[in-house]
Design a protein around this motif. Structure first.
Motif, PDB file in Angstrom:
ATOM      1  N   ASP A  80       3.500   5.825  -9.179  1.00 11.34           N
ATOM      2  CA  ASP A  80       3.809   6.953  -8.289  1.00 11.34           C
ATOM      3  C   ASP A  80       4.328   8.103  -9.132  1.00 11.34           C
ATOM      4  O   ASP A  80       4.541   7.959 -10.339  1.00 11.34           O
ATOM      5  CB  ASP A  80       4.845   6.531  -7.241  1.00 11.34           C
ATOM      6  N   TYR A  81       4.545   9.224  -8.500  1.00 10.62           N
ATOM      7  CA  TYR A  81       5.021  10.429  -9.196  1.00 10.62           C
ATOM      8  C   TYR A  81       6.426  10.796  -8.762  1.00 10.62           C
ATOM      9  O   TYR A  81       6.940  11.851  -9.105  1.00 10.62           O
ATOM     10  CB  TYR A  81       4.055  11.597  -8.942  1.00 10.62           C
ATOM     11  N   ASP A  82       7.059   9.911  -8.032  1.00  9.80           N
ATOM     12  CA  ASP A  82       8.420  10.088  -7.544  1.00  9.80           C
ATOM     13  C   ASP A  82       9.181   8.819  -7.902  1.00  9.80           C
ATOM     14  O   ASP A  82       8.663   7.714  -7.727  1.00  9.80           O
ATOM     15  CB  ASP A  82       8.375  10.286  -6.021  1.00  9.80           C
ATOM     16  N   ALA A 100      -3.237   1.646  -7.866  1.00 15.64           N
ATOM     17  CA  ALA A 100      -2.727   2.471  -8.966  1.00 15.64           C
ATOM     18  C   ALA A 100      -3.803   3.422  -9.462  1.00 15.64           C
ATOM     19  O   ALA A 100      -3.545   4.612  -9.686  1.00 15.64           O
ATOM     20  CB  ALA A 100      -2.234   1.586 -10.106  1.00 15.64           C
ATOM     21  N   LYS A 101      -5.017   2.906  -9.619  1.00 16.32           N
ATOM     22  CA  LYS A 101      -6.129   3.745 -10.091  1.00 16.32           C
ATOM     23  C   LYS A 101      -6.408   4.870  -9.103  1.00 16.32           C
ATOM     24  O   LYS A 101      -6.628   6.022  -9.503  1.00 16.32           O
ATOM     25  CB  LYS A 101      -7.377   2.887 -10.289  1.00 16.32           C
ATOM     26  N   THR A 102      -6.379   4.531  -7.824  1.00 13.72           N
ATOM     27  CA  THR A 102      -6.589   5.545  -6.785  1.00 13.72           C
ATOM     28  C   THR A 102      -5.492   6.600  -6.844  1.00 13.72           C
ATOM     29  O   THR A 102      -5.764   7.802  -6.771  1.00 13.72           O
ATOM     30  CB  THR A 102      -6.625   4.875  -5.393  1.00 13.72           C
ATOM     31  N   ASN A 103      -4.255   6.158  -7.003  1.00 13.25           N
ATOM     32  CA  ASN A 103      -3.129   7.096  -7.070  1.00 13.25           C
ATOM     33  C   ASN A 103      -3.221   7.976  -8.311  1.00 13.25           C
ATOM     34  O   ASN A 103      -2.858   9.156  -8.269  1.00 13.25           O
ATOM     35  CB  ASN A 103      -1.806   6.336  -7.040  1.00 13.25           C
ATOM     36  N   LEU A 104      -3.713   7.424  -9.409  1.00 18.24           N
ATOM     37  CA  LEU A 104      -3.843   8.211 -10.636  1.00 18.24           C
ATOM     38  C   LEU A 104      -4.880   9.322 -10.512  1.00 18.24           C
ATOM     39  O   LEU A 104      -4.860  10.279 -11.282  1.00 18.24           O
ATOM     40  CB  LEU A 104      -4.179   7.303 -11.821  1.00 18.24           C
ATOM     41  N   GLY A 110       1.449  17.252 -16.469  1.00 18.79           N
ATOM     42  CA  GLY A 110       2.856  17.647 -16.463  1.00 18.79           C
ATOM     43  C   GLY A 110       3.709  16.830 -15.512  1.00 18.79           C
ATOM     44  O   GLY A 110       4.936  16.837 -15.632  1.00 18.79           O
ATOM     45  N   GLN A 111       3.083  16.120 -14.582  1.00 18.93           N
ATOM     46  CA  GLN A 111       3.860  15.287 -13.661  1.00 18.93           C
ATOM     47  C   GLN A 111       4.399  14.070 -14.403  1.00 18.93           C
ATOM     48  O   GLN A 111       3.767  13.559 -15.322  1.00 18.93           O
ATOM     49  CB  GLN A 111       2.976  14.768 -12.523  1.00 18.93           C
ATOM     50  N   LYS A 112       5.557  13.601 -13.963  1.00 20.50           N
ATOM     51  CA  LYS A 112       6.079  12.334 -14.469  1.00 20.50           C
ATOM     52  C   LYS A 112       5.350  11.215 -13.747  1.00 20.50           C
ATOM     53  O   LYS A 112       5.039  11.317 -12.567  1.00 20.50           O
ATOM     54  CB  LYS A 112       7.577  12.217 -14.196  1.00 20.50           C
TER      55      LYS A 112
END
Length: 161
Positions: A80-82, A100-104, A110-112
């Motif tokens: 995730d990015y949060d 995870a692949k879908t979320n990527l 620049g996002q964490k």
């Protein structure tokens, strides 16, 4: 005084194209590394055995409301990015990897990126509770990923998504 003119349109276009390619390659590095990391983490996490440990699976069902089937610890890996990642009830490492692949696909340069397992007993597994993960999960995962990350980062950069 003479005026010197130069058409920099081609140069500007070339620089813009290069900037786009560099951004794509950097994004590919982050996405590729993150995905490889979660695949290794899933692989290093015990699958479980609901036949051999039926009593533990029943206790887990009563305590956490989870199905008495194996795979939850592997299925709990996510990206995730949060940093406020919520637990997910997934019972398959391959399903977690797909998520995870879908979320990527939504990653912006620049996002964490946060990689986590919010399963309620992942700490027990990390501390060697399962004979399948006596060395824990984190150290073998990090050792594996770090042993190859330089090569892989170059590969991800050279072969963008």
């Amino acid at each position: 005084m003479p005026v010197i003119k130069a058409d920099t349109t081609d140069l500007e276009n070339s620089l813009m194209k290069a900037a786009g390619q560099i951004a794509l390659r950097l994004k590919s590095m982050v996405v590729g590394f993150s995905y490889e990391f979660i695949l290794v983490a899933i692989d290093k996490t015990p699958l479980g055995d609901s036949d051999q440990y039926a009593d533990l699976y029943k206790a887990r069902q009563i305590r956490y409301g989870l199905l008495p089937v194996e795979g939850f610890a592997q299925g709990s890996w996510q990206i995730d990015y949060d940093s406020n990642i919520l637990p997910q009830e997934v019972y398959s490492g391959s399903e977690a990897a797909f998520g995870a692949k879908t979320n990527l696909m939504n990653y912006n340069l620049g996002q964490k990126v946060y990689i986590a397992n919010k399963g309620p007993y992942i700490v027990d597994l990390e501390n060697g509770y399962s004979g399948q993960a006596e060395a824990g999960i984190t150290k073998p995962t990090i050792d594996h990923v770090m042993s190859s990350y330089k090569i892989d980062l170059k590969r991800y950069y050279s072969n963008p998504l």
